[in-house]
Design a protein around this motif. Sequence first.
Motif, mmCIF file in Angstrom:
data_model
loop_
_atom_site.group_PDB
_atom_site.id
_atom_site.type_symbol
_atom_site.label_atom_id
_atom_site.label_comp_id
_atom_site.label_asym_id
_atom_site.label_seq_id
_atom_site.Cartn_x
_atom_site.Cartn_y
_atom_site.Cartn_z
ATOM 1 N N VAL A 148 -15.648 31.889 87.700
ATOM 2 C CA VAL A 148 -14.956 30.983 86.773
ATOM 3 C C VAL A 148 -13.904 30.266 87.273
ATOM 4 O O VAL A 148 -13.231 30.753 88.178
ATOM 5 C CB VAL A 148 -14.389 32.031 85.734
ATOM 6 C CG1 VAL A 148 -13.650 31.434 84.785
ATOM 7 C CG2 VAL A 148 -15.508 32.943 85.089
ATOM 8 N N LEU A 149 -13.905 29.140 86.906
ATOM 9 C CA LEU A 149 -12.805 28.116 87.333
ATOM 10 C C LEU A 149 -11.983 27.690 86.083
ATOM 11 O O LEU A 149 -12.359 27.123 84.852
ATOM 12 C CB LEU A 149 -13.394 26.782 87.962
ATOM 13 C CG LEU A 149 -12.635 25.685 88.135
ATOM 14 C CD1 LEU A 149 -11.483 25.976 89.108
ATOM 15 C CD2 LEU A 149 -13.374 24.453 88.408
ATOM 16 N N ARG A 150 -10.564 27.731 86.322
ATOM 17 C CA ARG A 150 -9.683 27.227 85.498
ATOM 18 C C ARG A 150 -8.635 26.031 85.969
ATOM 19 O O ARG A 150 -8.317 26.414 87.110
ATOM 20 C CB ARG A 150 -8.694 28.623 84.806
ATOM 21 C CG ARG A 150 -7.627 27.901 83.736
ATOM 22 C CD ARG A 150 -7.177 29.143 83.171
ATOM 23 N NE ARG A 150 -6.475 28.879 82.040
ATOM 24 C CZ ARG A 150 -5.801 29.419 80.979
ATOM 25 N NH1 ARG A 150 -6.406 30.686 80.950
ATOM 26 N NH2 ARG A 150 -5.096 29.126 80.253
ATOM 27 N N THR A 151 -8.784 24.940 85.333
ATOM 28 C CA THR A 151 -8.023 24.206 86.171
ATOM 29 C C THR A 151 -6.798 23.641 85.095
ATOM 30 O O THR A 151 -7.174 23.351 83.880
ATOM 31 C CB THR A 151 -8.869 22.774 86.334
ATOM 32 O OG1 THR A 151 -9.923 23.083 87.267
ATOM 33 C CG2 THR A 151 -8.184 21.572 86.791
ATOM 34 N N SER A 152 -5.710 23.463 85.487
ATOM 35 C CA SER A 152 -4.542 23.111 85.118
ATOM 36 C C SER A 152 -4.068 21.437 85.362
ATOM 37 O O SER A 152 -4.140 21.544 86.754
ATOM 38 C CB SER A 152 -3.434 23.961 84.849
ATOM 39 O OG SER A 152 -3.750 25.030 84.563
ATOM 40 N N SER A 153 -3.467 20.738 84.477
ATOM 41 C CA SER A 153 -3.415 19.267 84.922
ATOM 42 C C SER A 153 -2.163 19.004 83.967
ATOM 43 O O SER A 153 -2.390 19.422 82.787
ATOM 44 C CB SER A 153 -4.348 18.257 84.666
ATOM 45 O OG SER A 153 -5.511 18.501 85.634
ATOM 46 N N PRO A 154 -1.073 18.350 84.302
ATOM 47 C CA PRO A 154 0.066 17.945 83.707
ATOM 48 C C PRO A 154 -0.334 16.940 82.291
ATOM 49 O O PRO A 154 -1.190 16.194 82.350
ATOM 50 C CB PRO A 154 0.960 17.209 84.622
ATOM 51 C CG PRO A 154 0.589 17.686 85.861
ATOM 52 C CD PRO A 154 -0.965 17.956 85.779
ATOM 53 N N GLY A 155 0.077 17.624 81.030
ATOM 54 C CA GLY A 155 -0.291 16.731 79.941
ATOM 55 C C GLY A 155 -1.713 17.103 79.572
ATOM 56 O O GLY A 155 -2.137 16.169 78.783
ATOM 57 N N ALA A 156 -2.436 17.727 79.928
ATOM 58 C CA ALA A 156 -3.896 18.126 79.444
ATOM 59 C C ALA A 156 -4.111 19.413 79.124
ATOM 60 O O ALA A 156 -3.277 20.397 79.616
ATOM 61 C CB ALA A 156 -4.649 17.563 80.479
ATOM 62 N N GLN A 157 -4.945 19.920 78.397
ATOM 63 C CA GLN A 157 -5.474 21.015 78.001
ATOM 64 C C GLN A 157 -5.961 21.590 79.363
ATOM 65 O O GLN A 157 -6.378 21.082 80.118
ATOM 66 C CB GLN A 157 -6.543 21.257 77.140
ATOM 67 C CG GLN A 157 -5.884 21.045 75.806
ATOM 68 C CD GLN A 157 -7.118 21.107 74.689
ATOM 69 O OE1 GLN A 157 -8.225 20.660 74.758
ATOM 70 N NE2 GLN A 157 -6.682 21.854 73.366
ATOM 71 N N ASP A 158 -5.789 22.989 79.563
ATOM 72 C CA ASP A 158 -6.663 23.857 80.562
ATOM 73 C C ASP A 158 -7.923 23.765 80.221
ATOM 74 O O ASP A 158 -8.426 23.740 79.130
ATOM 75 C CB ASP A 158 -6.186 25.268 80.805
ATOM 76 C CG ASP A 158 -4.958 25.344 81.468
ATOM 77 O OD1 ASP A 158 -4.029 24.313 81.723
ATOM 78 O OD2 ASP A 158 -4.245 26.460 81.529
ATOM 79 N N ARG A 159 -8.789 23.463 81.482
ATOM 80 C CA ARG A 159 -10.184 23.543 81.547
ATOM 81 C C ARG A 159 -10.699 24.582 81.775
ATOM 82 O O ARG A 159 -10.486 25.107 83.088
ATOM 83 C CB ARG A 159 -10.829 22.155 81.843
ATOM 84 C CG ARG A 159 -10.411 20.965 81.232
ATOM 85 C CD ARG A 159 -11.350 19.845 82.080
ATOM 86 N NE ARG A 159 -11.017 19.764 83.379
ATOM 87 C CZ ARG A 159 -10.247 19.288 84.149
ATOM 88 N NH1 ARG A 159 -9.184 18.833 83.669
ATOM 89 N NH2 ARG A 159 -10.455 19.373 85.408
ATOM 90 N N VAL A 160 -11.584 25.419 81.544
ATOM 91 C CA VAL A 160 -12.507 26.650 81.957
ATOM 92 C C VAL A 160 -13.847 26.344 82.230
ATOM 93 O O VAL A 160 -14.628 25.921 81.003
ATOM 94 C CB VAL A 160 -12.258 27.828 81.164
ATOM 95 C CG1 VAL A 160 -12.836 29.040 81.729
ATOM 96 C CG2 VAL A 160 -10.708 28.172 81.168
#
Length: 314
Positions: free
Chosen positions: A247-259
């Motif tokens: 499982v990969l969870r990606t966080s970026s400033p100003g955006a929803q986290d994506r899983v």
Amino acid sequence: MAHNRNNGNDGSGNHGRTAGYRRSATSMRRTLRREAPSTIGLLADEQDFAAMRRYRTFTFDDHTVYLRQVETLLKDLCAQGAHATVALFDPEEYAEFCAESGLAPDDPASRSRFTAEIASAGATVAYAGQPIDTLIPLLVGRAVRRATWEYATTLLAGLGPCADCGQDVGHAAFDRASHLLHRILETAGPGTHHLVCSTPADQEHLLAVLHTERDAAGPARLESEEGAEFVTVLAVGIALEKPGGVVLRTSSPGAQDRVHGWRLIRGGLVPLSAGEVFSAYCTDADTGEPVAPESHVEYCAGFDLGADEPEAHH
């Protein structure tokens, strides 16, 4: 009769040189003390603490007081400019170490020697002013990761060559796992990435976690030990062809986290659909009960990792 007291100064200047040498030697020892690293063997829980109380020379009788004393010692070392690390002290391993080394276990020198041994080969945490209640979970977590890595490495090393092609199965699986991790991070793009790999083994259920960051201008920045642990656990699932997943969870400033998620099947990571990712992420692994989805999280299908990876079907 008059008594002439010259305090050791015979007029030759030897007193000044001797005093200067003493000051210089003291200063050098203080400098060396600051530059000499210190390692503390920590009894993290009540059970381990109780096991050490059978030794006469272990004089602590209260675990809470013991932890506060350790914290005070660490603060003192830090205030002196000394580098201090903490290692997890296991009483059972200590008893085995003493038996194998011919050391008396009820001896502070034996405990000191064992601490030096585990610091050189085991899991440690550098002290940087953390409260003891913060330091203990970090240390225990690192020790668990280390044990998982060692178990997975031993398992891979014992698989031997493939009966069909003669290639080392563990080595081939490790190469393939390294490639798959590279493809995940390359395709995921910029952001802060949190990956979890889970796979059953012969006697354990292995879990590895990896944190990394990538900006738009370069590759992902990997902590070498954590990356190796993740790849090793993934390689076990590949080599044994066990049902696992990533499982990969990606966080970026100003955006929803994506899983994103993948299922491990016969040495490859097969993308999960968005619905499968949602179901996996929003189900309690122990009870099977649904868990409320997080806000500001987008559950996405796993992306295609391509077919240009090295083969590892054995």
